[in-house]
Design a protein around this motif. Structure first.
Motif, PDB file in Angstrom:
ATOM      1  N   LYS A  13      -2.945   5.288  -3.475  1.00  0.00           N
ATOM      2  CA  LYS A  13      -3.176   3.908  -3.894  1.00  0.00           C
ATOM      3  C   LYS A  13      -1.901   3.062  -3.929  1.00  0.00           C
ATOM      4  CE  LYS A  13      -3.449   5.413  -8.700  1.00  0.00           C
ATOM      5  NZ  LYS A  13      -3.155   6.810  -8.402  1.00  0.00           N
ATOM      6  N   SER A  14      -0.781   3.623  -4.360  1.00  0.00           N
ATOM      7  CA  SER A  14       0.461   2.836  -4.413  1.00  0.00           C
ATOM      8  C   SER A  14       0.938   2.463  -3.022  1.00  0.00           C
ATOM      9  CB  SER A  14       1.561   3.603  -5.154  1.00  0.00           C
ATOM     10  OG  SER A  14       1.253   3.696  -6.534  1.00  0.00           O
ATOM     11  N   ALA A  17      -1.206  -0.296  -1.739  1.00  0.00           N
ATOM     12  CA  ALA A  17      -0.843  -1.554  -2.399  1.00  0.00           C
ATOM     13  C   ALA A  17       0.440  -2.125  -1.808  1.00  0.00           C
ATOM     14  CB  ALA A  17      -0.682  -1.327  -3.904  1.00  0.00           C
ATOM     15  N   GLU A  18       1.427  -1.275  -1.592  1.00  0.00           N
ATOM     16  CA  GLU A  18       2.700  -1.728  -1.030  1.00  0.00           C
ATOM     17  C   GLU A  18       2.509  -2.297   0.370  1.00  0.00           C
ATOM     18  OE1 GLU A  18       4.882   1.899  -1.446  1.00  0.00           O
ATOM     19  OE2 GLU A  18       5.012   1.662  -3.626  1.00  0.00           O
ATOM     20  N   TYR A  27       8.173  -6.505  -7.353  1.00  0.00           N
ATOM     21  CA  TYR A  27       7.591  -5.238  -7.772  1.00  0.00           C
ATOM     22  C   TYR A  27       7.760  -5.146  -9.280  1.00  0.00           C
ATOM     23  CZ  TYR A  27       6.517  -0.247  -7.747  1.00  0.00           C
ATOM     24  OH  TYR A  27       5.947   0.977  -7.969  1.00  0.00           O
ATOM     25  N   HIS A  47       8.826   6.047  -4.951  1.00  0.00           N
ATOM     26  CA  HIS A  47       8.327   4.671  -4.885  1.00  0.00           C
ATOM     27  C   HIS A  47       9.441   3.726  -4.436  1.00  0.00           C
ATOM     28  CE1 HIS A  47       4.246   4.695  -6.882  1.00  0.00           C
ATOM     29  NE2 HIS A  47       4.637   5.943  -7.035  1.00  0.00           N
ATOM     30  N   ASP A  77       2.721  -1.842 -10.786  1.00  0.00           N
ATOM     31  CA  ASP A  77       2.456  -0.409 -10.680  1.00  0.00           C
ATOM     32  C   ASP A  77       3.029   0.259 -11.925  1.00  0.00           C
ATOM     33  OD1 ASP A  77       1.714   2.066  -9.746  1.00  0.00           O
ATOM     34  OD2 ASP A  77       2.780   1.915  -7.846  1.00  0.00           O
ATOM     35  N   SER A  78       2.231   0.616 -12.893  1.00  0.00           N
ATOM     36  CA  SER A  78       0.787   0.638 -12.878  1.00  0.00           C
ATOM     37  C   SER A  78       0.240   0.191 -14.233  1.00  0.00           C
ATOM     38  CB  SER A  78       0.282   2.046 -12.561  1.00  0.00           C
ATOM     39  OG  SER A  78       0.398   2.895 -13.685  1.00  0.00           O
ATOM     40  N   VAL A 125      -2.013  -1.629  -9.445  1.00  0.00           N
ATOM     41  CA  VAL A 125      -2.408  -0.248  -9.213  1.00  0.00           C
ATOM     42  C   VAL A 125      -2.778   0.354 -10.565  1.00  0.00           C
ATOM     43  CG1 VAL A 125      -1.591   2.023  -8.452  1.00  0.00           C
ATOM     44  CG2 VAL A 125      -0.877  -0.051  -7.225  1.00  0.00           C
ATOM     45  N   THR A 126      -3.860   1.124 -10.574  1.00  0.00           N
ATOM     46  CA  THR A 126      -4.277   1.790 -11.798  1.00  0.00           C
ATOM     47  C   THR A 126      -4.918   3.124 -11.453  1.00  0.00           C
ATOM     48  OG1 THR A 126      -5.433   1.483 -13.915  1.00  0.00           O
ATOM     49  CG2 THR A 126      -6.598   0.760 -11.923  1.00  0.00           C
TER      50      THR A 126
END
Length: 176
Positions: A13-14, A17-18, A27, A47, A77-78, A125-126
């Protein structure tokens, strides 16, 4: 455009998102520093390596203030890390729910309000919760319950909600 990206740990997911964000993205890292935890430091370093060096980074647990101060798009994030920091600050892990519920609800309401009125593109992001049984330990139950509530509230005021499974995006909501 406000997008919530949820999924399991290491679902991708990260990175998704990025890749969604472009030049000028801020960020917003919500996890408090844990210098004694080398595994956590390695995750943070991963990350940092992945995102463009041109993206400014704001490290904060005061997410509503960070969103208010934005001058452009942001990736948060997050939400789960933000919630843990908030529950730590409220000493929720060892106190009866009645002692911290009102303050938690106020903080979550402030975040939801700021998220819903921000004039910049936002991606958060979660972690997705609730795919398993009820946790044995109180702290895990508190975290899962409260993150589930937070995710629902943010999803309710987001334009898009994506669920990431094994690096693949499932569109849950698209009001764009």
């Amino acid at each position: 455009m406000r997008t919530l990206i949820t999924g399991g740990i290491r679902s991708g997911k990260s990175a998704i998102a990025e890749n969604l964000m472009g030049e000028g993205t801020t960020y917003v890292a919500t996890s408090p520093s844990r210098p004694e935890d080398t595994d956590w430091a390695a995750r943070i370093q991963e990350h940092r390596r992945r995102r463009p060096a041109s993206w400014p980074t704001v490290e904060t647990t005061d997410l509503p203030s960070a969103l208010t101060a934005l001058n452009g798009p942001a990736l948060v994030d997050s939400l789960g890390a933000w919630l843990v920091a908030l529950l730590d600050r409220l000493d929720a892990w060892d106190q009866p729910v009645a002692q911290w519920r009102g303050r938690l609800d106020d903080e979550v309401s402030a975040l939801v309000s700021t998220w819903s009125t921000c004039s910049h593109d936002l991606v958060a992001v979660t972690d997705e919760v609730g795919f398993g049984g009820i946790a044995e330990h109180r702290s895990a139950r508190i975290h899962a319950d409260e993150l589930g509530r937070l995710n629902q509230a943010i999803a309710g005021v987001s334009d898009r909600v994506w669920l990431v499974v094994a690096g693949q995006v499932l569109v849950v909501k698209d009001s764009s």
